[in-house]
Design an enzyme around this catalytic site. Structure first.
Site, PDB file in Angstrom:
ATOM      1  N   ASN A   1      27.281 -44.623  27.115  1.00 44.85           N
ATOM      2  CA  ASN A   1      27.275 -46.019  27.216  1.00 44.85           C
ATOM      3  C   ASN A   1      26.236 -46.511  28.408  1.00 44.85           C
ATOM      4  OD1 ASN A   1      28.934 -44.275  29.056  1.00 44.85           O
ATOM      5  ND2 ASN A   1      29.836 -46.055  29.959  1.00 44.85           N
TER       6      ASN A   1
ATOM      7  N   GLU B   1      25.769 -49.511  31.038  1.00 44.02           N
ATOM      8  CA  GLU B   1      26.249 -50.781  31.383  1.00 44.02           C
ATOM      9  C   GLU B   1      25.185 -51.895  32.068  1.00 44.02           C
ATOM     10  OE1 GLU B   1      30.729 -48.871  32.821  1.00 44.02           O
ATOM     11  OE2 GLU B   1      29.279 -49.520  34.276  1.00 44.02           O
TER      12      GLU B   1
ATOM     13  N   TYR C   1      28.901 -57.998  31.950  1.00 47.89           N
ATOM     14  CA  TYR C   1      29.553 -57.048  31.143  1.00 47.89           C
ATOM     15  C   TYR C   1      29.575 -57.111  29.472  1.00 47.89           C
ATOM     16  CZ  TYR C   1      32.026 -55.473  35.551  1.00 47.89           C
ATOM     17  OH  TYR C   1      32.016 -55.125  36.868  1.00 47.89           O
TER      18      TYR C   1
ATOM     19  N   CYS D   1      28.196 -49.459  24.162  1.00 45.61           N
ATOM     20  CA  CYS D   1      29.092 -48.115  24.057  1.00 45.61           C
ATOM     21  C   CYS D   1      28.208 -47.155  23.652  1.00 45.61           C
ATOM     22  CB  CYS D   1      30.155 -48.530  23.142  1.00 45.61           C
ATOM     23  SG  CYS D   1      31.449 -49.686  23.858  1.00 45.61           S
TER      24      CYS D   1
ATOM     25  N   GLU E   1      28.925 -44.892  21.224  1.00 46.66           N
ATOM     26  CA  GLU E   1      28.909 -44.828  19.934  1.00 46.66           C
ATOM     27  C   GLU E   1      28.080 -45.763  19.127  1.00 46.66           C
ATOM     28  OE1 GLU E   1      33.517 -44.455  21.277  1.00 46.66           O
ATOM     29  OE2 GLU E   1      31.468 -45.568  22.080  1.00 46.66           O
TER      30      GLU E   1
ATOM     31  N   CYS F   1      33.365 -50.592  18.434  1.00 50.33           N
ATOM     32  CA  CYS F   1      32.699 -49.738  17.867  1.00 50.33           C
ATOM     33  C   CYS F   1      33.331 -49.038  16.538  1.00 50.33           C
ATOM     34  CB  CYS F   1      32.623 -48.495  18.890  1.00 50.33           C
ATOM     35  SG  CYS F   1      31.544 -48.691  20.279  1.00 50.33           S
TER      36      CYS F   1
END
Length: 153
Positions: free
Chosen positions: A61, A63, A67, A72, A74, A111
């Site tokens: 992930n 960041e 936000y 993510c 995945e 995801c």
């Protein structure tokens, strides 16, 4: 077998085939590379292509202070694979430490939809760092009524 959760099964990692054990270990290692200064919640993923010579792709992930721009683990792994010409996947392992709830952390809804875009038969392995158990499921079990294109893709 340690137990069941819905359409999933909790098993000892050592009972899985060596390539899947490697996938799980790789997801735990990828987790250490996460950039998560805001949530402090590290997630790692390892994706296995579905080919004669399977290739593994990792993700973590990443960041952002805005936000909505966060990506993510995945999706990071899938984007890396697709940008390398791979679009069929056998399995994905996701490693996260949800010690507060002592539960396995599954992919978020975005995801799940992202994974199922590339096949509804992808096996999903959820693990917690330091645990000998893994929750084994499928993307179809995690997202049974996924959105499907009407354009014949």
């Amino acid at each position: 077998m340690a137990g069941r959760e819905g359409d999933s099964e909790i098993v000892d990692v050592s009972s899985l085939e060596p390539k899947i054990q490697e996938l799980i270990k790789t997801s735990v290692e990828a987790r250490k590379l996460a950039y998560c200064p805001y949530s402090k919640f590290q997630v790692g993923a390892a994706l296995l292509s579905d080919e004669n010579e399977p290739v593994m792709y990792t993700g973590c992930n990443v960041e952002n202070v805005a936000y909505g721009m966060t990506i993510c683990a995945e999706r990071t792994a899938i984007v890396k694979a697709v940008s390398d010409g791979k679009q069929k996947f056998k399995a994905i392992a996701v490693a996260a430490d949800n010690s507060v709830q002592d539960k396995f952390t599954s992919p978020c809804g975005t995801c799940r939809q992202f994974i199922i875009e590339f096949g509804s038969d992808v096996d999903v392995y959820l693990t917690k760092p330091g645990s000998s158990n893994v929750l084994v499921t499928t993307i179809e079990s995690l997202l049974p009524l996924s959105f499907r294109s009407t354009f014949g893709h």
